[in-house]
Motif scaffolding. Structure first.
Motif, PDB file in Angstrom:
ATOM      1  N   ASP A 149       0.798  -1.228  -0.060  1.00  0.00           N
ATOM      2  CA  ASP A 149      -0.021   0.142  -0.078  1.00  0.00           C
ATOM      3  C   ASP A 149       0.847   1.386  -0.140  1.00  0.00           C
ATOM      4  O   ASP A 149       0.532   2.175  -0.533  1.00  0.00           O
ATOM      5  CB  ASP A 149      -0.851   0.150   1.284  1.00  0.00           C
ATOM      6  CG  ASP A 149      -1.844  -0.894   1.247  1.00  0.00           C
ATOM      7  OD1 ASP A 149      -2.362  -1.327  -0.122  1.00  0.00           O
ATOM      8  OD2 ASP A 149      -2.568  -1.175   2.010  1.00  0.00           O
ATOM      9  N   ASP A 150       1.921   1.320   0.945  1.00  0.00           N
ATOM     10  CA  ASP A 150       2.776   2.489   0.969  1.00  0.00           C
ATOM     11  C   ASP A 150       3.470   2.776  -0.485  1.00  0.00           C
ATOM     12  O   ASP A 150       3.669   3.723  -0.895  1.00  0.00           O
ATOM     13  CB  ASP A 150       3.863   2.156   1.971  1.00  0.00           C
ATOM     14  CG  ASP A 150       2.967   2.365   3.531  1.00  0.00           C
ATOM     15  OD1 ASP A 150       1.910   2.875   3.667  1.00  0.00           O
ATOM     16  OD2 ASP A 150       3.683   2.003   4.458  1.00  0.00           O
ATOM     17  N   PHE A 151       4.053   1.609  -0.778  1.00  0.00           N
ATOM     18  CA  PHE A 151       4.837   1.550  -2.189  1.00  0.00           C
ATOM     19  C   PHE A 151       3.704   2.416  -3.157  1.00  0.00           C
ATOM     20  O   PHE A 151       4.447   3.220  -3.859  1.00  0.00           O
ATOM     21  CB  PHE A 151       5.015   0.323  -2.788  1.00  0.00           C
ATOM     22  CG  PHE A 151       5.897   0.304  -4.017  1.00  0.00           C
ATOM     23  CD1 PHE A 151       7.328   0.645  -4.077  1.00  0.00           C
ATOM     24  CD2 PHE A 151       5.267   0.425  -5.197  1.00  0.00           C
ATOM     25  CE1 PHE A 151       8.004   0.528  -5.324  1.00  0.00           C
ATOM     26  CE2 PHE A 151       5.905   0.454  -6.438  1.00  0.00           C
ATOM     27  CZ  PHE A 151       7.370   0.362  -6.432  1.00  0.00           C
ATOM     28  N   CYS A 152       2.697   2.026  -3.322  1.00  0.00           N
ATOM     29  CA  CYS A 152       1.799   2.277  -4.462  1.00  0.00           C
ATOM     30  C   CYS A 152       1.404   4.050  -4.066  1.00  0.00           C
ATOM     31  O   CYS A 152       1.463   4.765  -4.915  1.00  0.00           O
ATOM     32  CB  CYS A 152       0.388   1.703  -4.318  1.00  0.00           C
ATOM     33  SG  CYS A 152       0.583   0.088  -4.873  1.00  0.00           S
ATOM     34  N   GLU A 153       1.385   4.326  -2.744  1.00  0.00           N
ATOM     35  CA  GLU A 153       1.002   5.583  -2.471  1.00  0.00           C
ATOM     36  C   GLU A 153       2.178   6.485  -2.839  1.00  0.00           C
ATOM     37  O   GLU A 153       2.109   7.638  -3.417  1.00  0.00           O
ATOM     38  CB  GLU A 153       0.460   5.721  -1.017  1.00  0.00           C
ATOM     39  CG  GLU A 153       0.305   7.092  -0.641  1.00  0.00           C
ATOM     40  CD  GLU A 153      -0.108   7.122   0.942  1.00  0.00           C
ATOM     41  OE1 GLU A 153      -0.246   8.502   1.436  1.00  0.00           O
ATOM     42  OE2 GLU A 153      -0.531   6.323   1.539  1.00  0.00           O
ATOM     43  N   LYS A 154       3.450   6.162  -2.194  1.00  0.00           N
ATOM     44  CA  LYS A 154       4.490   7.099  -2.372  1.00  0.00           C
ATOM     45  C   LYS A 154       4.985   7.118  -3.827  1.00  0.00           C
ATOM     46  O   LYS A 154       5.420   8.199  -4.258  1.00  0.00           O
ATOM     47  CB  LYS A 154       5.857   6.341  -1.807  1.00  0.00           C
ATOM     48  CG  LYS A 154       5.469   6.635  -0.224  1.00  0.00           C
ATOM     49  CD  LYS A 154       6.767   5.601   0.485  1.00  0.00           C
ATOM     50  CE  LYS A 154       6.542   5.750   2.151  1.00  0.00           C
ATOM     51  NZ  LYS A 154       7.589   5.305   2.844  1.00  0.00           N
ATOM     52  N   ASN A 155       4.845   6.025  -4.800  1.00  0.00           N
ATOM     53  CA  ASN A 155       5.496   6.015  -6.074  1.00  0.00           C
ATOM     54  C   ASN A 155       4.472   6.867  -6.956  1.00  0.00           C
ATOM     55  O   ASN A 155       4.713   7.526  -7.947  1.00  0.00           O
ATOM     56  CB  ASN A 155       5.807   4.926  -6.640  1.00  0.00           C
ATOM     57  CG  ASN A 155       6.873   4.035  -5.965  1.00  0.00           C
ATOM     58  OD1 ASN A 155       8.081   4.229  -6.696  1.00  0.00           O
ATOM     59  ND2 ASN A 155       6.844   3.410  -4.939  1.00  0.00           N
ATOM     60  N   ASN A 156       2.996   6.756  -6.688  1.00  0.00           N
ATOM     61  CA  ASN A 156       2.231   7.429  -7.474  1.00  0.00           C
ATOM     62  C   ASN A 156       2.275   9.098  -7.059  1.00  0.00           C
ATOM     63  O   ASN A 156       1.965  10.133  -7.782  1.00  0.00           O
ATOM     64  CB  ASN A 156       0.676   7.111  -7.064  1.00  0.00           C
ATOM     65  CG  ASN A 156       0.541   5.676  -7.830  1.00  0.00           C
ATOM     66  OD1 ASN A 156       1.349   5.481  -8.834  1.00  0.00           O
ATOM     67  ND2 ASN A 156      -0.580   5.029  -7.416  1.00  0.00           N
ATOM     68  N   SER A 157       2.330   9.496  -5.704  1.00  0.00           N
ATOM     69  CA  SER A 157       2.555  10.757  -5.441  1.00  0.00           C
ATOM     70  C   SER A 157       3.879  11.437  -5.981  1.00  0.00           C
ATOM     71  O   SER A 157       3.674  12.511  -6.361  1.00  0.00           O
ATOM     72  CB  SER A 157       2.363  10.995  -4.033  1.00  0.00           C
ATOM     73  OG  SER A 157       3.289  10.345  -3.409  1.00  0.00           O
ATOM     74  N   GLU A 158       4.913  10.724  -6.059  1.00  0.00           N
ATOM     75  CA  GLU A 158       6.356  11.278  -6.306  1.00  0.00           C
ATOM     76  C   GLU A 158       6.333  11.511  -7.997  1.00  0.00           C
ATOM     77  O   GLU A 158       6.817  12.141  -8.372  1.00  0.00           O
ATOM     78  CB  GLU A 158       7.274  10.453  -5.961  1.00  0.00           C
ATOM     79  CG  GLU A 158       7.743  10.384  -4.527  1.00  0.00           C
ATOM     80  CD  GLU A 158       8.558   9.323  -4.162  1.00  0.00           C
ATOM     81  OE1 GLU A 158       9.083   8.775  -4.944  1.00  0.00           O
ATOM     82  OE2 GLU A 158       8.970   9.226  -3.012  1.00  0.00           O
ATOM     83  N   LYS A 159       5.225  10.921  -8.677  1.00  0.00           N
ATOM     84  CA  LYS A 159       5.411  10.965 -10.213  1.00  0.00           C
ATOM     85  C   LYS A 159       3.890  11.745 -10.805  1.00  0.00           C
ATOM     86  O   LYS A 159       3.985  12.774 -10.490  1.00  0.00           O
ATOM     87  CB  LYS A 159       5.590   9.689 -10.784  1.00  0.00           C
ATOM     88  CG  LYS A 159       7.048   8.754 -10.445  1.00  0.00           C
ATOM     89  CD  LYS A 159       6.905   7.533 -10.904  1.00  0.00           C
ATOM     90  CE  LYS A 159       8.440   6.825 -10.409  1.00  0.00           C
ATOM     91  NZ  LYS A 159       8.575   5.490 -11.033  1.00  0.00           N
ATOM     92  N   SER A 180      12.348  -5.042   3.393  1.00  0.00           N
ATOM     93  CA  SER A 180      11.487  -4.456   4.157  1.00  0.00           C
ATOM     94  C   SER A 180      10.443  -5.497   4.967  1.00  0.00           C
ATOM     95  O   SER A 180      10.160  -5.103   6.238  1.00  0.00           O
ATOM     96  CB  SER A 180      10.478  -3.223   3.760  1.00  0.00           C
ATOM     97  OG  SER A 180      11.193  -2.409   3.207  1.00  0.00           O
TER      98      SER A 180
END
Length: 320
Positions: A24-34, A193
């Motif tokens: 979940d965190d991977f999806c949120e962080k990578n979508n927001s950064e791009k 992780s």
């Protein structure tokens, strides 16, 4: 027919929520950064009920065929999977799927499948029974990583039959498009992780094992085989013993695991051999210091999964 290429990771139940939270965190962080089109998303959670069919003497399983009916959202899907080819820790196999109208097998569909010679006369079809079930909840993520699209699923439930029950607690990474190396790349991101380890045991094999109580080991190469073939053998032996240790809850199997590591170290480059040596030292320390807590200590260690993936990735690059 599709060729399914996937990497399966075993997860102990106490780390399942951590695995889901990481994704979940991977999806949120990578979508927001791009940007919003990067497409890393969590899909709908599914409740899957599956019946696996075979003859009483396991003729389909012996010939590398898994036949099942899956019920999902009141829709029925009949699937045939073949054993496929060995990819050193990865699963590469043929898969055929058909939508059917009920939970009754439609064996006319199998005319599309190149069955092994022993099954081609279809006489076995009169003796089919449901030999086991898998019932589990599936959480799904669609991940874009290193030029690939990967479907990551987290399955939690059980395999059950008249002979007992075996829990399902695993991640599966299936390559939808792009380079195969991305499967290992993203799996290693997870493994740094969350404690995960490579698994070569399918749900169908878990179901068969309930009855036959048999651990399936790779075939040992003959003495004249290339060194790389021995590296593959000892690597897969390591994976099989690791899964068996937790299935049987028998920490004594750490000894053949360490033997497999010792043999594997002789077959790989020096840099990889040194990392495997460090892992073996870690096992020795855990063995001496934890005793009754040995299995939990092994389950919670990140090092095993990381090294299984590093070694598997190296092996697959050699045979590509």
């Amino acid at each position: 027919m599709a060729t399914e290429l996937e990497l399966k990771l075993m997860v102990q139940p106490e780390y399942l929520k951590s695995a889901c939270a990481f994704l979940d965190d991977f999806c949120e962080k990578n979508n927001s950064e791009k940007d919003a089109t990067s497409g890393n998303t969590r899909q709908a959670t599914l409740d899957l009920m599956n019946g696996y069919y075979d003859t009483a003497n396991a003729l389909l399983m012996e010939n590398g065929i898994a036949l099942r009916i899956r019920a999902v959202n009141q829709q029925y899907i009949q699937t045939v999977k073949t054993r496929g080819s060995s990819r050193v820790g990865m699963h590469a196999r043929g898969e055929w799927e058909w939508s059917i109208s009920s939970d009754t097998l439609d064996l006319t569909k199998l005319s599309d499948v190149p069955l092994p010679e022993a099954l081609q006369d279809m006489t076995w079809s009169r003796d089919l029974i449901e030999v086991f079930r898998t019932d589990f909840q599936r959480h799904v993520w669609l991940i874009h990583f290193d030029g690939a699209t990967i479907e990551v699923v987290c399955d939690e439930g059980a395999v059950s039959s008249a002979y007992g029950q075996d829990p399902i607690c695993e991640l599966e990474l299936e390559l939808k498009s792009g380079p195969e190396t991305a499967l290992y790349g993203f799996a290693k991101v997870i493994a740094h992780s969350v404690p995960v380890q490579v698994s070569v045991v399918s749900k169908a094999q878990k179901g068969s094992r309930l009855k036959h109580r048999r651990i399936e080991f790779p075939e040992k190469p003959n003495a004249k085989a290339p060194l790389l073939r021995f590296a593959e053998y000892w690597y897969e032996t390591w994976l099989v013993y690791w899964e068996a240790m937790f299935y049987l809850k028998d920490e004594a199997l750490l000894q053949p695991i360490r033997n497999a590591l010792y043999q594997l170290k002789q077959c790989v480059p020096a840099s990889l051999s040194e990392q495997l040596e460090a892992l073996d030292i870690r096992y020795d320390t855990l063995f001496k210091n934890q005793n009754a807590k040995l299995l939990p200590g092994l389950a919670g260690s990140l090092e095993t999964g990381i090294m299984m993936l590093e070694t598997g990735h190296w092996l697959n690059k050699q045979i590509a």
